[in-house]
Design a protein around this motif. Sequence first.
Motif, short mmCIF file in Angstrom:
data_model
loop_
_atom_site.label_atom_id
_atom_site.label_comp_id
_atom_site.label_asym_id
_atom_site.label_seq_id
_atom_site.Cartn_x
_atom_site.Cartn_y
_atom_site.Cartn_z
N LEU A 150 64.19 27.14 30.42
CA LEU A 150 63.62 25.93 31.01
C LEU A 150 63.99 25.81 32.47
O LEU A 150 63.14 25.52 33.33
CB LEU A 150 64.08 24.69 30.24
N ARG A 151 65.26 26.07 32.80
CA ARG A 151 65.70 26.00 34.19
C ARG A 151 64.97 27.04 35.04
O ARG A 151 64.57 26.77 36.17
CB ARG A 151 67.21 26.20 34.27
N ASN A 152 64.79 28.22 34.49
CA ASN A 152 64.07 29.28 35.20
C ASN A 152 62.62 28.87 35.46
O ASN A 152 62.08 29.11 36.54
CB ASN A 152 64.12 30.57 34.40
N TYR A 153 61.99 28.23 34.47
CA TYR A 153 60.62 27.74 34.64
C TYR A 153 60.52 26.73 35.78
O TYR A 153 59.59 26.78 36.59
CB TYR A 153 60.14 27.13 33.32
N LEU A 154 61.48 25.83 35.85
CA LEU A 154 61.42 24.77 36.86
C LEU A 154 61.68 25.28 38.27
O LEU A 154 61.20 24.70 39.25
CB LEU A 154 62.43 23.67 36.52
N THR A 155 62.44 26.34 38.40
CA THR A 155 62.85 26.81 39.74
C THR A 155 62.06 28.05 40.19
O THR A 155 62.18 28.46 41.33
CB THR A 155 64.34 27.15 39.74
#
Length: 715
Positions: free
Chosen positions: A214-219
């Motif tokens: 999820l963090r990778n998707y957002l950044t």
Amino acid sequence: MMDHYTSNIDCHTQNENGTLKELFRVNGRGLELMGCIKVLIIFFFVVCLALLSGAETIPLQISTNGANDVALKQTAPDGYEITTTDSDPFVHTAPLPQPLTSKNELILSFEYITPAAIDGLQLFLVPPCDEKHSLQATGLQATQTWTSRSLDLQDILQEATQDVTSLRLDFGNQPGRVIQIRSLQLRMPNEAELAAKKQQQLHREQQQQVENRLRNYLTRTFPCQINRVKITERQTILEGTLERHAKDLFLVEIPLSAQVSELKDFSFSQPIPLNGKRQFSLSLDRFYQHEGRTWDRLLSRWAVVQKVGGNFELRSPARCADEVTSQWHPKEEKPRNKKGIGGLWWNRPISDLDDLNISSATVNISLNGFMRTSNGAECLAFDFSGRTWYADTHYLEHLDRTLLEAAKRHIVVSAIILLNSSPSGWGKLAAHPDADPAGIYAMPNVSSEEGLQAYAAALNFLAHRYSDPTGNHGRIHHWIMHNEINAAWDWTNAGEKTALQYMELYYKSMRTADLIAHQYDPHAKVFISLAQFWASAPGKHYYAGKELLEDLLQFSHAEGDFNWGIAFHPYPSDLFNPRTWEDKDTTDGFDSPKITPRNLEVLDHWVQQRQTFYLGKHPRSIQLTEQGFNSRDYSAKSLADQAAAMAYTWKKVEALKSIEAFDYHNWVDNRHEGGLHIGLRKFDDDKNDPLGRKPIWFTYQSLGTNGVRSVNKSR
């Protein structure tokens, strides 16, 4: 905090005799002798070794010292009857046979009977007896037979920085509960508990992997982009930008309930015609038929994917609707001054709205209070997304009456949206399945399509009814989503979640309300609700407000910005001390642990940063929607301090342009707020002066006029 406030009162009594303190430490493998070796020490060594290695239990006694809001009676050598007498009931154990340390692996267990359910259970390590060193757990179910209950102490003991000499047990926040307890003890975990702990650890590791994705998707920087999504009365219009020379690109529809970073398949996909151009535009029907129902794409997200082999790979972030064509265009209303009131309801002292020149108010709306899945004698049927739902007309009559009182005075209303878990009916569908019953309220179930539709049906009913330009029912101008989400376990429970996982759920709830409200009122705004905890969290089940805001900004930037605001609750650092200019845990920087009236400028400075602006252009709105000042009693000194705090705070509020409203809480002293007296008026059942206007009432009345009523205070 609201009217169901559960106080964080410091422990009244801690063990002071220190009989066994520093004699030994338990580490699960043996006992380490401390200090000089004497016969007495050897005696205690043998006794404690027998307790742990023989019976593997440490029997505990409940102390008659330090109990709060309870009547305590010993019924057997290891049995007790506890009757709660007010809203903050707790007891202490007698001094432990040996101190506990961070190396312990222990279970607290007991058996209980209680005719009525206990709404929460919390255990504190003593010392230090603070939220960080506490364990919040599901309450006690009603039972007429002896029922076992256990709490795993390992995690909180690992946080211990000093020897633990006693334990404190808190039993919910309701008076009149009777609990019988026996066989209270500390023991080693059994095989089943060890297996469950191992499974729990595996689940945590899996959730960490989900969070990383999820963090990778957002950044991540994507090669394609959906630039605009417009929802009209009948159409969904999309515009986007594609990467150069790409092939096999598709537009896909992603339900708001889905987790984008985990999706592999999509229910709807359509090839994007390339034509050698990077820009594309498509138009789709807003409504479509599926499984015999009519579905609305208002709550859909859209993304570009690429077909690689037999799989789809995400090539853009998902995009929510940026623009919704509104059915109506009610006049935009703003507060004529910053003075408001919290908890408006028709049976309050309504004349105060005129006497105090109130221009804004909050109204608590329990969705469970009116939503039904089946028809009843006093129900109004309505359709949403191909399903018939029912609204309780008795609840609506009271809500109408409240909102009409506000409307005739041109008071700007912000609705606080609340819901509870329930074993059946609408609440079972709409509340998040991970919500722990220990929470007073729950996060909506925005993780399943069925849950999202149940939640959206309630919001759509309210938005339609209370945006109607006829004004027959009153008006809701803005939407505060749930309550104090950085105190999530208490006020918007979604179970054990990291800050980012929690914000993903909350973001979806905010988006749902924002999109639905804009169908009927283009001026409506949604607000994130935050308690005073700012740069740090006070305990395991709490979050730092600043961290949640930063995560919300990430979701907004990734999936299309929307014009949300901040509903903040800047109580004094110590809720019982109104002298907020003496607040601890406050600084003038963004690293301040708390934001209180003493450093209210920190919040203003945060929203003045360009990276926080809506679309990079417009500062976020701030409403202070719940805060008040305590009078320890009704003595002249206490009442003067309370009024002084209001005058002190108002000077700051007036000077900060970002603050649109200050809604005072509480209107009237409430006996279910953990011993606080924060009302503008006295208790409605006060023997000498029921509903009497306190000095702060007159101070509040004078705010915004030519002169604030003077109050003596020292700083």
